[in-house]
Design a protein around this motif. Structure first.
Motif, PDB file in Angstrom:
ATOM      1  N   GLY A  57       0.799  -1.222   0.000  1.00  0.00           N
ATOM      2  CA  GLY A  57       0.000   0.000   0.000  1.00  0.00           C
ATOM      3  C   GLY A  57       0.828   1.266   0.000  1.00  0.00           C
ATOM      4  N   HIS A  58       2.166   1.144  -0.064  1.00  0.00           N
ATOM      5  CA  HIS A  58       3.055   2.317  -0.059  1.00  0.00           C
ATOM      6  C   HIS A  58       3.445   2.660  -1.490  1.00  0.00           C
ATOM      7  CE1 HIS A  58       3.925   0.621   4.109  1.00  0.00           C
ATOM      8  NE2 HIS A  58       3.230   1.741   4.292  1.00  0.00           N
ATOM      9  N   VAL A  59       2.488   3.189  -2.220  1.00  0.00           N
ATOM     10  CA  VAL A  59       2.723   3.461  -3.636  1.00  0.00           C
ATOM     11  C   VAL A  59       3.178   4.903  -3.822  1.00  0.00           C
ATOM     12  CG1 VAL A  59       1.131   1.717  -4.462  1.00  0.00           C
ATOM     13  CG2 VAL A  59       0.283   4.002  -3.967  1.00  0.00           C
ATOM     14  N   HIS A  60       3.863   5.156  -4.937  1.00  0.00           N
ATOM     15  CA  HIS A  60       4.415   6.468  -5.231  1.00  0.00           C
ATOM     16  C   HIS A  60       3.803   6.992  -6.530  1.00  0.00           C
ATOM     17  CE1 HIS A  60       6.904   3.186  -6.881  1.00  0.00           C
ATOM     18  NE2 HIS A  60       6.867   3.913  -7.987  1.00  0.00           N
ATOM     19  N   SER A  61       3.963   8.273  -6.754  1.00  0.00           N
ATOM     20  CA  SER A  61       3.505   8.838  -8.023  1.00  0.00           C
ATOM     21  C   SER A  61       4.382   8.294  -9.148  1.00  0.00           C
ATOM     22  CB  SER A  61       3.574  10.362  -7.995  1.00  0.00           C
ATOM     23  OG  SER A  61       2.590  10.883  -7.121  1.00  0.00           O
ATOM     24  N   MET A  62       3.765   8.022 -10.297  1.00  0.00           N
ATOM     25  CA  MET A  62       4.506   7.348 -11.362  1.00  0.00           C
ATOM     26  C   MET A  62       3.938   7.677 -12.734  1.00  0.00           C
ATOM     27  SD  MET A  62       3.054   3.444 -10.819  1.00  0.00           S
ATOM     28  CE  MET A  62       3.352   3.492  -9.064  1.00  0.00           C
ATOM     29  N   ILE A  63       4.759   7.426 -13.737  1.00  0.00           N
ATOM     30  CA  ILE A  63       4.353   7.487 -15.136  1.00  0.00           C
ATOM     31  C   ILE A  63       4.425   6.068 -15.685  1.00  0.00           C
ATOM     32  CG2 ILE A  63       4.833   8.441 -17.431  1.00  0.00           C
ATOM     33  CD1 ILE A  63       4.003  10.562 -15.428  1.00  0.00           C
TER      34      ILE A  63
END
Length: 458
Positions: A57-63
């Motif tokens: 659940g520790h997601v980051h902003s991404m492309i």
């Protein structure tokens, strides 16, 4: 008189329709867990960094950068699910800055209550710089977990400020075997898929559909759904005749203005340069199949004839011009054969970029030395005054010289001295050119040295 009953004035009738039945198969069967996703093992295999981050659940902003149908939207939905966050999606094609601001304001309110938002922006490369900049403070504050999806190279299409705040994950086209797995799952799933239809379909037919999908899972499921609709009226079997109808207008992935276009023309040029006619013909055919303008290809191959074949085989340029003219006269598809023969010849013949390199060095000297005076003996003297000023004095007419060349006659500006730009390679016709020029240049150096010595002695 009672008003006629129509679907338009009886909205309650629409509410009774099973909405799931109206959704496309590809949407209904969308994976609900990471284990259900097909392909993308490099990113999402058990134990990978991204998978551990998503599952925790520790997601980051991404492309997410990848071709259509590779799972970008699905992955974004799963990010929100595993992070227990609100999922919001906007399309850069349909949304403007007002819509973006509204979604961001809602996300800020949600963040104030302790709930995060995964904001999925499809086709993010279509947003201009101002629209992309609108996300920056919200990404920095953590108001949103930004997930941008693009089919174009982010290095060219997204501004550096946005890229610096996001991790770029490259997603690949899904293999035919993985697509085959998704098709089988759709046929077996009775809750969301086609399992309740009792369809009969061979492995060979499924493989044909997976191959025709060209790496796009969504396309594969759409083709299967169309085939299933046709099969229900043909005894419930997806036959070869059914596939002929469904796959008649199959197309390959090709973006005439995007990353794939430039990747493929690069592959074509480098295959010619590498003397690989089979690979060159493949990439030419791929581009023609994708709808690339044949005139553009003719122009690029003419450039290859000049830049990469050069004087090792001067016939290549002539053949390129003739193939271009042939296509111009015949058009498609007949004229495409001339282009195919040209690319085979260009790849097969001797190569030399000596002329290209010589031209670049000459341009460098022009920039470095600036405007140099033409030596007096090389100037034209059409008037009496110019002759009196010394124009043309001392010029030797080469045809009157021994051997047809006035070897002791300098041709460069005095401050530069004689230069050597063109260095022929020992391939093709340049072998003979090299032998001749080596002899001639040495003879010229010797003659000029004797001439300068004579002037000095005098």
């Amino acid at each position: 008189m009672a008003k006629a009953k129509t679907p338009f004035n009886e909205p309650d009738d629409l509410l009774s329709v099973d909405r799931d039945a109206l959704r496309p198969l590809a949407e209904r069967i969308r994976p609900r867990t990471l284990d259900e996703m097909v392909g993308q093992r490099r990113l999402l295999a058990p134990g990978t960094a991204l998978r551990r981050a998503v599952e925790s659940g520790h997601v980051h902003s991404m492309i997410l950068w990848g071709p259509p149908g590779c799972g970008k939207t699905t992955l974004a939905l799963l990010l929100a699910k595993y992070a227990d966050a609100e999922f919001k999606a906007i399309s850069a094609v349909l949304s403007g800055l007002p819509e973006v601001r509204q979604v961001l304001a809602e996300a800020a309110q949600r963040f104030a209550t302790g709930r995060r938002t995964v904001l999925f922006v499809d086709e993010v490369h279509r947003f201009n710089k101002a629209q992309q900049d609108a996300f920056l403070p919200h990404i920095e504050r953590g108001t949103i977990i930004f997930v941008g999806a693009t089919t174009e190279n982010p290095s060219f299409e997204l501004n550096s400020a946005l890229l610096s705040r996001c991790r770029v994950h490259v997603m690949e086209a899904v293999s035919a075997d993985d697509i085959l797995q998704a098709l089988r799952h759709a046929l077996q799933d009775q809750e969301r898929g086609l399992g309740g239809l009792g369809l009969r379909v061979s492995d060979e037919a499924l493989r044909e559909i997976s191959g025709a999908a060209d790496g796009d899972v969504r396309r594969a499921l759409t083709l299967l759904e169309i085939a299933a609709e046709l099969a229900t009226g043909e005894g419930g079997e997806i036959t070869q005749q059914t596939l002929v109808q469904v796959l008649a207008d199959r197309t390959r992935r090709f973006d005439k203005g995007g990353e794939q276009f430039y990747d493929q023309i690069s592959a074509l040029h480098k295959s010619v340069r590498s003397s690989n006619p089979d690979a060159a013909l493949y990439w030419l055919t791929r581009m023609l199949d994708g709808g690339c303008d044949p005139i553009y290809l003719a122009r690029r191959m003419t450039r290859m004839a000049v830049e990469d074949v050069g004087l090792a085989d001067p016939r290549a340029l002539q053949m390129a011009i003739e193939a271009w003219e042939t296509y111009d006269r015949l058009g498609s598809p007949e004229g495409e054969l001339a282009l195919a023969q040209l690319v085979i010849y260009l790849a097969s013949t001797a190569k030399s970029n000596a002329g290209y390199m010589a031209f670049n060095v000459a341009k460098r000297d022009v920039r470095e030395y600036g405007t140099q005076e033409v030596p007096m003996h090389l100037r034209n003297a059409p008037t009496k005054l110019m002759k009196e000023l010394g124009y043309g004095t001392g010029y030797q007419y080469d045809h009157d010289a021994e051997g047809g060349i006035a070897l002791d006659q300098p041709a460069f500006p005095e401050t530069m001295g004689e230069r050597v730009y063109y260095e022929p390679v020992e391939r093709g016709m340049e072998i003979k050119l090299k032998e001749k020029l080596d002899r001639l240049r040495q003879a010229r150096r010797d003659a000029l040295q004797r001439s300068r010595k004579g002037i000095k002695d005098a």
